[in-house]
Design a protein around this motif. Structure first.
Motif, PDB file in Angstrom:
ATOM      1  N   ALA A  21     -14.606-109.167  -3.504  1.00  0.00           N
ATOM      2  CA  ALA A  21     -13.955-107.866  -3.688  1.00  0.00           C
ATOM      3  C   ALA A  21     -14.963-106.813  -4.124  1.00  0.00           C
ATOM      4  CB  ALA A  21     -12.830-107.992  -4.716  1.00  0.00           C
ATOM      5  N   ARG A  22     -15.843-107.156  -5.023  1.00  0.00           N
ATOM      6  CA  ARG A  22     -16.840-106.189  -5.487  1.00  0.00           C
ATOM      7  C   ARG A  22     -17.850-105.859  -4.401  1.00  0.00           C
ATOM      8  NH1 ARG A  22     -17.758-108.038 -11.856  1.00  0.00           N
ATOM      9  NH2 ARG A  22     -15.813-107.091 -12.607  1.00  0.00           N
ATOM     10  N   ASN A  23     -18.231-106.845  -3.612  1.00  0.00           N
ATOM     11  CA  ASN A  23     -19.175-106.586  -2.522  1.00  0.00           C
ATOM     12  C   ASN A  23     -18.551-105.704  -1.445  1.00  0.00           C
ATOM     13  OD1 ASN A  23     -21.271-108.081  -3.652  1.00  0.00           O
ATOM     14  ND2 ASN A  23     -20.694-109.967  -2.604  1.00  0.00           N
ATOM     15  N   VAL A  24     -17.296-105.982  -1.108  1.00  0.00           N
ATOM     16  CA  VAL A  24     -16.607-105.163  -0.103  1.00  0.00           C
ATOM     17  C   VAL A  24     -16.469-103.730  -0.599  1.00  0.00           C
ATOM     18  CG1 VAL A  24     -14.408-104.807   1.105  1.00  0.00           C
ATOM     19  CG2 VAL A  24     -15.377-107.108   0.927  1.00  0.00           C
ATOM     20  N   ALA A  25     -16.161-103.578  -1.890  1.00  0.00           N
ATOM     21  CA  ALA A  25     -15.996-102.239  -2.445  1.00  0.00           C
ATOM     22  C   ALA A  25     -17.278-101.426  -2.301  1.00  0.00           C
ATOM     23  CB  ALA A  25     -15.586-102.332  -3.916  1.00  0.00           C
ATOM     24  N   VAL A  26     -18.411-102.023  -2.603  1.00  0.00           N
ATOM     25  CA  VAL A  26     -19.683-101.317  -2.496  1.00  0.00           C
ATOM     26  C   VAL A  26     -19.992-100.985  -1.035  1.00  0.00           C
ATOM     27  CG1 VAL A  26     -22.181-101.518  -2.817  1.00  0.00           C
ATOM     28  CG2 VAL A  26     -20.621-102.295  -4.607  1.00  0.00           C
ATOM     29  N   ALA A  27     -19.835-101.962  -0.147  1.00  0.00           N
ATOM     30  CA  ALA A  27     -20.180-101.755   1.255  1.00  0.00           C
ATOM     31  C   ALA A  27     -19.243-100.761   1.938  1.00  0.00           C
ATOM     32  CB  ALA A  27     -20.153-103.096   1.997  1.00  0.00           C
ATOM     33  N   GLY A  28     -17.981-100.745   1.511  1.00  0.00           N
ATOM     34  CA  GLY A  28     -16.988 -99.911   2.185  1.00  0.00           C
ATOM     35  C   GLY A  28     -16.624 -98.635   1.464  1.00  0.00           C
ATOM     36  N   GLY A  29     -17.284 -98.340   0.352  1.00  0.00           N
ATOM     37  CA  GLY A  29     -17.058 -97.072  -0.317  1.00  0.00           C
ATOM     38  C   GLY A  29     -15.779 -96.973  -1.125  1.00  0.00           C
ATOM     39  N   TRP A  30     -15.254 -98.104  -1.621  1.00  0.00           N
ATOM     40  CA  TRP A  30     -14.131 -98.051  -2.551  1.00  0.00           C
ATOM     41  C   TRP A  30     -14.649 -97.666  -3.936  1.00  0.00           C
ATOM     42  CZ3 TRP A  30     -13.420-101.387   1.582  1.00  0.00           C
ATOM     43  CH2 TRP A  30     -12.131-101.500   2.121  1.00  0.00           C
ATOM     44  N   ASP A  31     -13.887 -96.843  -4.660  1.00  0.00           N
ATOM     45  CA  ASP A  31     -14.245 -96.481  -6.024  1.00  0.00           C
ATOM     46  C   ASP A  31     -12.970 -96.242  -6.827  1.00  0.00           C
ATOM     47  OD1 ASP A  31     -13.308 -93.921  -5.326  1.00  0.00           O
ATOM     48  OD2 ASP A  31     -15.315 -93.193  -4.864  1.00  0.00           O
ATOM     49  N   ALA A  32     -13.111 -95.662  -8.022  1.00  0.00           N
ATOM     50  CA  ALA A  32     -11.952 -95.495  -8.898  1.00  0.00           C
ATOM     51  C   ALA A  32     -10.925 -94.518  -8.355  1.00  0.00           C
ATOM     52  CB  ALA A  32     -12.426 -95.030 -10.276  1.00  0.00           C
ATOM     53  N   SER A  33     -11.303 -93.706  -7.373  1.00  0.00           N
ATOM     54  CA  SER A  33     -10.351 -92.769  -6.781  1.00  0.00           C
ATOM     55  C   SER A  33      -9.734 -93.302  -5.492  1.00  0.00           C
ATOM     56  CB  SER A  33     -11.049 -91.433  -6.484  1.00  0.00           C
ATOM     57  OG  SER A  33     -12.041 -91.591  -5.479  1.00  0.00           O
TER      58      SER A  33
ATOM     59  N   HIS B  23      -8.319 -95.668   2.231  1.00  0.00           N
ATOM     60  CA  HIS B  23      -8.787 -96.783   3.050  1.00  0.00           C
ATOM     61  C   HIS B  23      -7.616 -97.503   3.725  1.00  0.00           C
ATOM     62  CE1 HIS B  23     -12.320 -96.195   0.511  1.00  0.00           C
ATOM     63  NE2 HIS B  23     -13.020 -96.977   1.322  1.00  0.00           N
ATOM     64  N   LEU B  24      -7.797 -97.806   4.988  1.00  0.00           N
ATOM     65  CA  LEU B  24      -6.873 -98.674   5.705  1.00  0.00           C
ATOM     66  C   LEU B  24      -7.693 -99.738   6.410  1.00  0.00           C
ATOM     67  CD1 LEU B  24      -4.169 -99.566   6.931  1.00  0.00           C
ATOM     68  CD2 LEU B  24      -4.547 -97.885   8.762  1.00  0.00           C
TER      69      LEU B  24
ATOM     70  N   ARG C 140     -10.559 -91.712   4.139  1.00  0.00           N
ATOM     71  CA  ARG C 140     -12.013 -91.753   4.244  1.00  0.00           C
ATOM     72  C   ARG C 140     -12.525 -92.731   5.289  1.00  0.00           C
ATOM     73  NH1 ARG C 140     -13.361 -93.095  -1.966  1.00  0.00           N
ATOM     74  NH2 ARG C 140     -12.079 -91.477  -2.966  1.00  0.00           N
ATOM     75  N   ARG C 141     -11.784 -93.825   5.477  1.00  0.00           N
ATOM     76  CA  ARG C 141     -12.359 -94.886   6.300  1.00  0.00           C
ATOM     77  C   ARG C 141     -11.259 -95.793   6.841  1.00  0.00           C
ATOM     78  NH1 ARG C 141     -15.871 -95.572   2.997  1.00  0.00           N
ATOM     79  NH2 ARG C 141     -17.545 -94.411   4.015  1.00  0.00           N
ATOM     80  N   MET C 142     -11.382 -96.146   8.130  1.00  0.00           N
ATOM     81  CA  MET C 142     -10.499 -97.161   8.709  1.00  0.00           C
ATOM     82  C   MET C 142     -11.361 -98.334   9.174  1.00  0.00           C
ATOM     83  SD  MET C 142      -7.524 -97.026  11.619  1.00  0.00           S
ATOM     84  CE  MET C 142      -8.524 -96.392  12.966  1.00  0.00           C
TER      85      MET C 142
ATOM     86  N   ASP D 221     -10.883 -87.108  11.921  1.00  0.00           N
ATOM     87  CA  ASP D 221     -12.232 -87.098  11.350  1.00  0.00           C
ATOM     88  C   ASP D 221     -12.445 -88.251  10.381  1.00  0.00           C
ATOM     89  OD1 ASP D 221     -14.783 -86.008  11.265  1.00  0.00           O
ATOM     90  OD2 ASP D 221     -14.356 -84.821   9.478  1.00  0.00           O
ATOM     91  N   THR D 222     -11.845 -89.404  10.690  1.00  0.00           N
ATOM     92  CA  THR D 222     -11.967 -90.594   9.844  1.00  0.00           C
ATOM     93  C   THR D 222     -12.896 -91.615  10.494  1.00  0.00           C
ATOM     94  OG1 THR D 222      -9.712 -90.284   9.037  1.00  0.00           O
ATOM     95  CG2 THR D 222     -10.717 -92.442   8.681  1.00  0.00           C
ATOM     96  N   PRO D 223     -14.029 -91.945   9.891  1.00  0.00           N
ATOM     97  CA  PRO D 223     -14.911 -92.964  10.466  1.00  0.00           C
ATOM     98  C   PRO D 223     -14.162 -94.289  10.620  1.00  0.00           C
ATOM     99  CG  PRO D 223     -15.987 -91.810   8.660  1.00  0.00           C
ATOM    100  CD  PRO D 223     -14.547 -91.406   8.630  1.00  0.00           C
TER     101      PRO D 223
END
Length: 549
Positions: A213-225, A275-276, A301-303, A324-326
């Motif tokens: 979960a932490r690795n995916v968050a970093v790679a995919g741009g998940w944060d507290a918002s 995120h989706l 932000r990201r799909m 305009d969603t990567p």
């Protein structure tokens, strides 16, 4: 040995950092926000309930619930005891449930009461009667917006070991220290697709879940918002991983128990979905809703998209050009975790919309081997993708003799994915398809996905599937296409379209236009039934040729 925090410790860490922040949003018609403090209090109350009903380290807890916050509460509570969860899809029939009971042998099963009018109670009673396995206790759950079931109602679920109603904490006070220091044990198991027999139950350590979960968050741009939209079931790996990832990053998981397209689009605006990560059928329905009725997707932000339904290219074009969603193609499985890899925004489109990607951690290794010789594949041909790392399945529930594990790993410890692909020099890899879906044409091994991608790029084609059929020793590629609404695909034109970009031997032998693809709905979304199309292709080849070749 643990290489990081356990799953229970992951939750405690995020609660300590921001107890009043929202961790989960129960969607549906009456949404409810759940803070981290509230979530942890519910987890501790459920942990005590489970422990009082005999759940301990090594026990299994079945979770037969829709996407309700209670499912996550049960997951973290079981992990706090060193127990593991097996998710049970609410769509499962009697045989599927019986198989899970037989292989996982849960001590407790949490069952949804009166969800969408589904009679899960009768299915459970029938499943218990089919297997020779210990009878589980039943925890009867009514969902986030309803009062607990009455004791006499709960009693009707009893299959012989008792039925009870989970407690609800009186306050949000929680002693988070009790979530630290436990042993690292199996925490969650997922059913595989079962394409080669009865599904396997692939289990992972709690530390592996937390680490991923932490690795995916970093790679995919998940944060507290961040807010993850979770439409696929939490019982499946493609619903579970995005939800845990959002919580691990300090953000929130928006759980939708049912998929009402328009309501989900409204919730994306209301709760600021960023995120989706889903199958292309889910994203395709959202696309259709937005195009028909509009929607504010400015926070998106990201799909991250999986091509389960043959629609990923068209959905990716819509997301990038109209919102305009990567959009990034993904790879994963029950045995490797969802989002094991995905492409990054700097990768060129349309290649980044296809399956594969770059592993989310340097600790995830991938190689490709010839499935027959075990050595490097011939030049220009894909081979079997094999993996090694923390993300690889740790155990199979019910595999007492180790036979499943022995078949699943090479002698030197690499996991056999059963998928074909190629590995790039930079460490990324391209997913080509399942080994059983490849077709040998004119002596060359051809991936059906390559032909499907070309057909899907035609403006009249909504979805497509290519199968191989052998007639008199000669294998032919037979293509089926489902038209875009209002369009009339021409088989001759589609073959010419393929010939303009593909080698001659890859051009489908025939193209058939069908009104709707035969599909099957599984834990991780809908998939086209290749076997049904292969049977149809054989029938068409046996009769008059109705399609121009």
């Amino acid at each position: 040995m643990s290489t990081g925090p356990t799953l229970a410790e992951l939750l405690a860490d995020t609660v300590t950092t921001a107890p009043s922040s929202v961790a989960v949003i129960d969607g549906g018609s009456d949404p409810i926000r759940v803070t981290r403090a509230e979530l942890s209090s519910r987890v501790l109350a459920m942990r005590d309930d489970l422990r009082s009903h005999g759940v301990e380290e090594g026990s299994c807890v079945g979770v037969w619930l829709p996407n309700w916050s209670e499912a996550l509460v049960l997951q973290f509570a079981a992990a706090a005891l060193g127990a593991h969860v097996i998710g049970i899809n609410t769509r499962y029939g009697v045989a599927d449930v019986a198989h899970v009971l037989d292989r996982a042998r849960p001590k407790v099963v949490a069952i949804a009461h009166e969800f969408l009018g589904l009679d899960l109670r009768s299915r459970l009673h029938a499943a218990v009667a089919e297997v020779d396995a210990p009878v589980p206790e039943l925890a009867v759950v009514t969902g986030p917006t309803r009062a607990p079931a009455a004791p006499d109602v709960a009693a009707t679920y009893d299959v012989g070991a008792g039925a009870w109603i989970p407690s609800r904490p009186a306050s949000t006070a929680a002693d988070l220290e009790v979530l630290y220091g436990g042993s690292d044990a199996l925490a969650v198991a997922f059913t595989t697709s079962g394409s080669t027999g009865r599904p396997k139950l692939a289990a992972h350590l709690g530390s592996a879940v937390a680490r991923h979960a932490r690795n995916v968050a970093v790679a995919g741009g998940w944060d507290a918002s961040s807010v993850s939209l979770v439409v696929l079931p939490l019982s499946g790996v493609f619903g579970f991983v995005p939800a845990i990832t959002a919580i691990a990053a300090g953000g929130a998981a928006l759980l939708e128990p049912t998929f009402d397209d328009d309501l989900v689009v409204r919730h994306m605006a209301e709760f600021g979905v960023t995120h989706l990560a889903s199958a292309d059928d889910v994203a395709g329905r959202l696309m259709d809703s937005v195009r028909a009725r509009g929607g504010n997707l400015s926070s998106w932000r990201r799909m991250l998209i999986g091509d389960f339904y043959g629609k990923s290219i068209k959905v990716a074009e819509w997301a990038e050009e109209e919102t305009d969603t990567p959009t990034l193609g993904i790879y994963g499985s029950s045995e490797l975790f969802a989002l094991t890899s995905f492409w990054r925004e700097h990768d060129a489109a349309p290649a980044r919309w296809r399956g594969g990607g770059r592993p989310v951690s340097e600790d995830i290794e991938v190689r490709v081997v010839d499935p027959v010789t075990g050595g490097p594949p011939p030049d220009g041909e894909p081979g079997e993708l094999q993996f090694r790392g923390y993300n690889v399945v740790d155990a199979y529930l019910g595999d007492d003799d180790g036979a499943i594990r022995a078949r699943s790993f090479t002698e030197d410890g690499w996991f056999r994915s059963g998928d074909l692909g190629t590995v790039r020099p930079d460490g990324g890899f391209d997913y080509a398809g399942r080994m059983g879906d490849s077709i040998r044409l004119r002596g060359f091994l051809v991936e059906a996905a390559e032909i499907e991608i070309r057909l899907a790029e035609h403006p009249t084609v909504a979805r497509t599937k290519v199968v191989g059929v052998t007639v008199d020793g000669d294998t032919r590629a037979i293509a089926f296409v489902e038209p875009v609404a209002g369009a009339t695909p021409d088989p001759d034109e589609l073959r010419a379209w393929c010939a303009a970009a593909l080698a001659k031997f890859k051009v489908p032998d025939t193209v058939h236009v069908i009104e709707q693809m035969p599909t099957t709905v599984g834990t991780n979304g809908s998939k086209i039934k290749a076997a049904a199309l292969r049977e149809l292709a054989q029938q068409l080849l046996a009769g008059p040729q109705e399609v121009t070749r």
